[in-house]
Write a protein that holds these residues in place. Structure first.
Motif, PDB file in Angstrom:
ATOM      1  N   GLN A   1       0.638  70.243  24.567  1.00 35.45           N
ATOM      2  CA  GLN A   1      -0.170  71.246  26.146  1.00 35.45           C
ATOM      3  C   GLN A   1       0.050  70.112  26.889  1.00 35.45           C
ATOM      4  OE1 GLN A   1      -3.218  69.866  27.691  1.00 35.45           O
ATOM      5  NE2 GLN A   1      -2.846  68.062  26.902  1.00 35.45           N
ATOM      6  N   SER A   2       0.353  71.117  27.918  1.00 33.15           N
ATOM      7  CA  SER A   2       0.676  70.721  29.464  1.00 33.15           C
ATOM      8  C   SER A   2      -0.061  71.207  30.288  1.00 33.15           C
ATOM      9  CB  SER A   2       2.282  69.974  29.050  1.00 33.15           C
ATOM     10  OG  SER A   2       2.621  70.236  30.350  1.00 33.15           O
ATOM     11  N   TYR A   3      -0.705  70.534  31.910  1.00 31.71           N
ATOM     12  CA  TYR A   3      -0.546  70.746  32.965  1.00 31.71           C
ATOM     13  C   TYR A   3       0.300  71.254  33.302  1.00 31.71           C
ATOM     14  CZ  TYR A   3      -2.411  70.387  38.014  1.00 31.71           C
ATOM     15  OH  TYR A   3      -2.415  71.311  39.027  1.00 31.71           O
ATOM     16  N   THR A   4      -0.310  72.755  33.776  1.00 39.07           N
ATOM     17  CA  THR A   4       0.549  73.753  34.869  1.00 39.07           C
ATOM     18  C   THR A   4      -0.277  73.852  36.232  1.00 39.07           C
ATOM     19  OG1 THR A   4       1.489  74.087  32.403  1.00 39.07           O
ATOM     20  CG2 THR A   4       1.896  75.912  34.449  1.00 39.07           C
ATOM     21  N   PRO A   5       0.020  74.062  37.141  1.00 41.12           N
ATOM     22  CA  PRO A   5       1.623  73.567  36.867  1.00 41.12           C
ATOM     23  C   PRO A   5       1.896  72.038  36.970  1.00 41.12           C
ATOM     24  CG  PRO A   5       1.129  73.773  39.286  1.00 41.12           C
ATOM     25  CD  PRO A   5       0.062  73.931  38.391  1.00 41.12           C
ATOM     26  N   TYR A   6       3.339  71.071  36.986  1.00 44.52           N
ATOM     27  CA  TYR A   6       3.440  69.795  37.085  1.00 44.52           C
ATOM     28  C   TYR A   6       4.874  69.459  37.919  1.00 44.52           C
ATOM     29  CZ  TYR A   6       3.420  64.578  36.826  1.00 44.52           C
ATOM     30  OH  TYR A   6       3.273  63.193  37.244  1.00 44.52           O
ATOM     31  N   LEU A   7       5.114  69.526  39.376  1.00 46.30           N
ATOM     32  CA  LEU A   7       5.992  70.038  39.690  1.00 46.30           C
ATOM     33  C   LEU A   7       7.244  68.592  39.464  1.00 46.30           C
ATOM     34  CD1 LEU A   7       5.903  72.002  42.986  1.00 46.30           C
ATOM     35  CD2 LEU A   7       7.012  72.544  40.685  1.00 46.30           C
ATOM     36  N   GLN A   8       6.163  67.887  39.581  1.00 45.46           N
ATOM     37  CA  GLN A   8       7.076  66.312  39.323  1.00 45.46           C
ATOM     38  C   GLN A   8       7.789  66.101  37.728  1.00 45.46           C
ATOM     39  OE1 GLN A   8       3.819  66.783  40.457  1.00 45.46           O
ATOM     40  NE2 GLN A   8       4.476  65.386  42.489  1.00 45.46           N
ATOM     41  N   GLY A   9       7.253  67.285  37.596  1.00 41.36           N
ATOM     42  CA  GLY A   9       7.880  66.959  35.621  1.00 41.36           C
ATOM     43  C   GLY A   9       9.202  66.457  35.664  1.00 41.36           C
ATOM     44  N   TRP A  10      10.554  67.140  36.419  1.00 43.23           N
ATOM     45  CA  TRP A  10      11.166  67.020  36.206  1.00 43.23           C
ATOM     46  C   TRP A  10      12.212  65.840  36.526  1.00 43.23           C
ATOM     47  CZ3 TRP A  10       9.351  72.312  37.646  1.00 43.23           C
ATOM     48  CH2 TRP A  10      10.110  72.744  37.305  1.00 43.23           C
ATOM     49  N   ALA A  11      11.252  64.983  37.898  1.00 41.02           N
ATOM     50  CA  ALA A  11      11.892  64.250  37.614  1.00 41.02           C
ATOM     51  C   ALA A  11      11.489  63.118  36.678  1.00 41.02           C
ATOM     52  CB  ALA A  11      10.967  63.068  38.756  1.00 41.02           C
ATOM     53  N   LYS A  12      10.168  63.244  36.045  1.00 38.72           N
ATOM     54  CA  LYS A  12       9.913  62.398  34.409  1.00 38.72           C
ATOM     55  C   LYS A  12      11.078  62.749  33.401  1.00 38.72           C
ATOM     56  CE  LYS A  12       5.904  60.738  36.035  1.00 38.72           C
ATOM     57  NZ  LYS A  12       5.413  59.541  35.469  1.00 38.72           N
ATOM     58  N   ILE A  13      11.186  63.739  33.847  1.00 40.08           N
ATOM     59  CA  ILE A  13      12.260  63.811  32.791  1.00 40.08           C
ATOM     60  C   ILE A  13      13.960  63.217  32.753  1.00 40.08           C
ATOM     61  CG2 ILE A  13      14.190  65.504  31.686  1.00 40.08           C
ATOM     62  CD1 ILE A  13      11.859  68.000  31.223  1.00 40.08           C
ATOM     63  N   ARG A  14      14.062  63.123  33.815  1.00 42.98           N
ATOM     64  CA  ARG A  14      14.708  62.010  34.982  1.00 42.98           C
ATOM     65  C   ARG A  14      14.834  60.953  34.453  1.00 42.98           C
ATOM     66  NH1 ARG A  14      19.029  63.441  39.274  1.00 42.98           N
ATOM     67  NH2 ARG A  14      19.069  61.674  39.987  1.00 42.98           N
ATOM     68  N   LEU A  15      13.456  60.657  34.693  1.00 39.11           N
ATOM     69  CA  LEU A  15      13.111  59.165  34.245  1.00 39.11           C
ATOM     70  C   LEU A  15      13.502  58.327  33.196  1.00 39.11           C
ATOM     71  CD1 LEU A  15      11.310  56.426  34.887  1.00 39.11           C
ATOM     72  CD2 LEU A  15       9.036  57.529  34.149  1.00 39.11           C
ATOM     73  N   GLU A  16      13.635  59.202  31.474  1.00 41.78           N
ATOM     74  CA  GLU A  16      13.401  59.789  30.431  1.00 41.78           C
ATOM     75  C   GLU A  16      14.528  58.679  30.159  1.00 41.78           C
ATOM     76  OE1 GLU A  16       9.610  62.450  29.089  1.00 41.78           O
ATOM     77  OE2 GLU A  16      11.984  63.076  28.477  1.00 41.78           O
ATOM     78  N   GLU A  17      15.115  60.201  30.983  1.00 42.13           N
ATOM     79  CA  GLU A  17      17.146  59.974  30.708  1.00 42.13           C
ATOM     80  C   GLU A  17      17.473  59.081  31.018  1.00 42.13           C
ATOM     81  OE1 GLU A  17      18.570  63.399  33.733  1.00 42.13           O
ATOM     82  OE2 GLU A  17      18.144  64.329  31.557  1.00 42.13           O
ATOM     83  N   VAL A  18      17.155  57.673  32.826  1.00 46.08           N
ATOM     84  CA  VAL A  18      17.335  56.801  32.667  1.00 46.08           C
ATOM     85  C   VAL A  18      17.397  55.441  31.626  1.00 46.08           C
ATOM     86  CG1 VAL A  18      16.588  54.790  34.224  1.00 46.08           C
ATOM     87  CG2 VAL A  18      17.255  57.323  34.772  1.00 46.08           C
ATOM     88  N   ALA A  19      16.290  55.645  31.296  1.00 39.38           N
ATOM     89  CA  ALA A  19      15.638  54.665  29.645  1.00 39.38           C
ATOM     90  C   ALA A  19      16.365  55.269  28.588  1.00 39.38           C
ATOM     91  CB  ALA A  19      14.200  55.242  29.849  1.00 39.38           C
ATOM     92  N   ALA A  20      16.790  56.491  28.279  1.00 46.36           N
ATOM     93  CA  ALA A  20      17.882  56.345  27.101  1.00 46.36           C
ATOM     94  C   ALA A  20      19.487  55.761  27.452  1.00 46.36           C
ATOM     95  CB  ALA A  20      18.394  58.290  26.630  1.00 46.36           C
ATOM     96  N   THR A  21      20.026  56.398  28.489  1.00 44.51           N
ATOM     97  CA  THR A  21      20.842  55.701  29.135  1.00 44.51           C
ATOM     98  C   THR A  21      20.987  53.860  28.957  1.00 44.51           C
ATOM     99  OG1 THR A  21      21.455  57.266  30.723  1.00 44.51           O
ATOM    100  CG2 THR A  21      22.971  54.863  30.999  1.00 44.51           C
ATOM    101  N   ALA A  22      19.937  53.282  29.440  1.00 40.56           N
ATOM    102  CA  ALA A  22      19.723  51.715  29.409  1.00 40.56           C
ATOM    103  C   ALA A  22      20.021  51.241  27.785  1.00 40.56           C
ATOM    104  CB  ALA A  22      18.276  51.699  30.150  1.00 40.56           C
ATOM    105  N   TRP A  23      19.120  52.534  27.620  1.00 40.13           N
ATOM    106  CA  TRP A  23      18.931  51.960  25.693  1.00 40.13           C
ATOM    107  C   TRP A  23      20.420  51.972  24.786  1.00 40.13           C
ATOM    108  CZ3 TRP A  23      14.334  50.354  23.101  1.00 40.13           C
ATOM    109  CH2 TRP A  23      14.105  50.084  21.876  1.00 40.13           C
TER     110      TRP A  23
END
Length: 432
Positions: A251-273
């Motif tokens: 489940q998730s808190y709504t609305p979480y506007l920082q969520g798109w930035a958190k997805i971008r953060l995940e992408e940074v980690a995936a790229t580094a990996w």
């Protein structure tokens, strides 16, 4: 889209030792998630090195900490701080045209005219690049100092704690209070706000502060990886599994506007990996802190942790947690009452309708926000003292458990993105 990857079993204990180092990229303010991993490093006898975001003088000049500020910050951290300002973002950088920052451009904007604000996006991009250059230049100076401080061959755990990015113009907080806490005539659609120029500015700022700084950190410390064994961690949020009707459910808190930035953060980690760099974003459970207080209702998902403690084995420490919660609850309010009320909220059709992992993050709706905030008020009213609440106890236990899980997992990282849900949090607590 990020693959859902939850940590289900407790990781083996980390083997960091006295000559190893934890480097905190971000500054500790109060008690929150970062304290948990810092406490673990301190217990292991690791050297702790911190950074500062610096301070702004009255004229807007960014500066290092004064002697007094530095002493206070180092006492809070329990380690040495490299006193070079690592403030992220660009909201106070001078524009390319008339030199005014976006904060200065927003001075005098009236509350009822927020949706009429228009930006020159070329100018915004100019200021973003200016802020990124400033941050990266100062980060380079920090890395130079680190190079002098890190023992050759040491295990170094870099902990990225930067998040947020709300521009520091007065117009934002009243608007965001309406987005996150508004009811009735005060309700403001998060989608309407997000699609406005002010919302688009927030998106660029959130991306820069929350996510891009992690990439800057990984890139800037590349020379150190020839000298030490480096690991990187960062704090994410992408919903969380909690017990709903007896089953662990995302489940998730709504609305979480920082969520798109958190997805971008995940992408940074995936790229580094993919580049062979050990970097992991840990998606953490909801807690209530000074920084999360804007998101009233986020704490509704904390109460099921009490049920998770029982499901995962209970034990003396779990009983201590529940006893502390009972002591803060109104006389006659049982733990089961708190759990049942939270479960009613989490299992209600209006809440379930927004339980969409593939479409996360979702925007708010008037009836959904009313329901969430009313449930939040009912649960908070079950505390004897509004300043000493059950959620504070549970939040503290969550960030301690998260700290230990991150600390142990980082020793043998095997994934770029990991969810820490209530099941593994409870397992960690009942075996503490």
């Amino acid at each position: 889209m990020t693959t859902y990857n939850a940590l289900r079993q407790l990781p083996a204990a980390a083997e960091y030792k006295k000559d190893d180092v934890l480097v905190l990229c971000g500054e500790l303010f109060g008690r929150g998630y970062a304290n948990g991993i810092v406490d673990e490093a301190r217990r292991a006898g690791m050297t702790i090195i911190g950074t500062t975001v610096g301070r702004r003088d009255a004229d807007g000049t960014l500066r290092s900490l004064t002697t007094e500020e530095l002493a206070e910050a180092e006492a809070t951290l329990g380690g040495k701080i490299i006193n070079i300002p690592l403030e992220a973002g660009f909201d106070m950088e001078p524009g390319a045209g008339d030199g005014r920052s976006v904060v200065e451009q927003l001075k005098g904007v009236k509350a009822d005219e927020w949706d009429k604000v228009r930006f020159d996006w070329n100018d915004v991009e100019h200021t973003r690049q200016q802020g990124a250059r400033r941050f990266s230049a100062n980060l380079g100076l920090v890395v130079t100092e680190l190079g002098k401080m890190l023992p050759a061959g040491a295990n170094v755990l870099f902990v990225h704690t930067m998040a947020g990015g709300i521009p520091r113009a007065r117009i934002f907080m009243p608007l965001l209070n309406r987005v996150f806490k508004g009811q009735g005539d005060r309700f403001l659609s998060s989608e309407t706000f997000w699609n406005s120029d002010l919302g688009k500015l927030c998106k660029v700022s959130f991306d820069e502060v929350t996510a891009d700084t992690f990439r800057y950190l990984i890139d800037a410390t590349a020379p150190l990886r020839d000298k030490v064994s480096a690991r990187y961690t960062a704090y994410g949020y992408h919903g969380c599994e909690v017990l709903i009707n007896g089953a662990y459910t995302w489940q998730s808190y709504t609305p979480y506007l920082q969520g798109w930035a958190k997805i971008r953060l995940e992408e940074v980690a995936a790229t580094a990996w993919a580049e062979g760099i050990k970097a992991t974003v840990f998606n953490c459970p909801e807690i209530l802190t000074n920084s999360s207080a804007l998101f009233l209702g986020v704490e509704n998902s904390l109460y099921p942790l009490l049920a998770a403690l029982e499901k995962e084995g209970n034990g003396p420490f779990a009983e201590e947690i529940k006893a502390s919660c009972r002591a803060l609850s109104n006389d006659g309010t049982a733990i089961d009452t708190l759990i049942a009320k939270a479960n009613d909220y989490l299992s209600a059709p209006i809440t379930v309708a927004l339980r969409d992992f593939a479409g996360w993050p979702q925007h708010n709706r008037p009836e959904q926000q009313d329901f969430m905030l009313n449930c939040s008020a009912e649960l908070l009213a079950m505390n004897k003292n509004p300043k000493e609440i059950v959620c504070a106890v549970l939040s503290q236990e969550v960030f301690k458990a998260v700290g230990r899980l991150m600390y142990d997992f980082s020793w043998k990282q095997d994934a770029p993105v990991l969810w820490l849900n209530h099941d593994v949090i409870a397992k960690r607590l009942v075996t503490a």
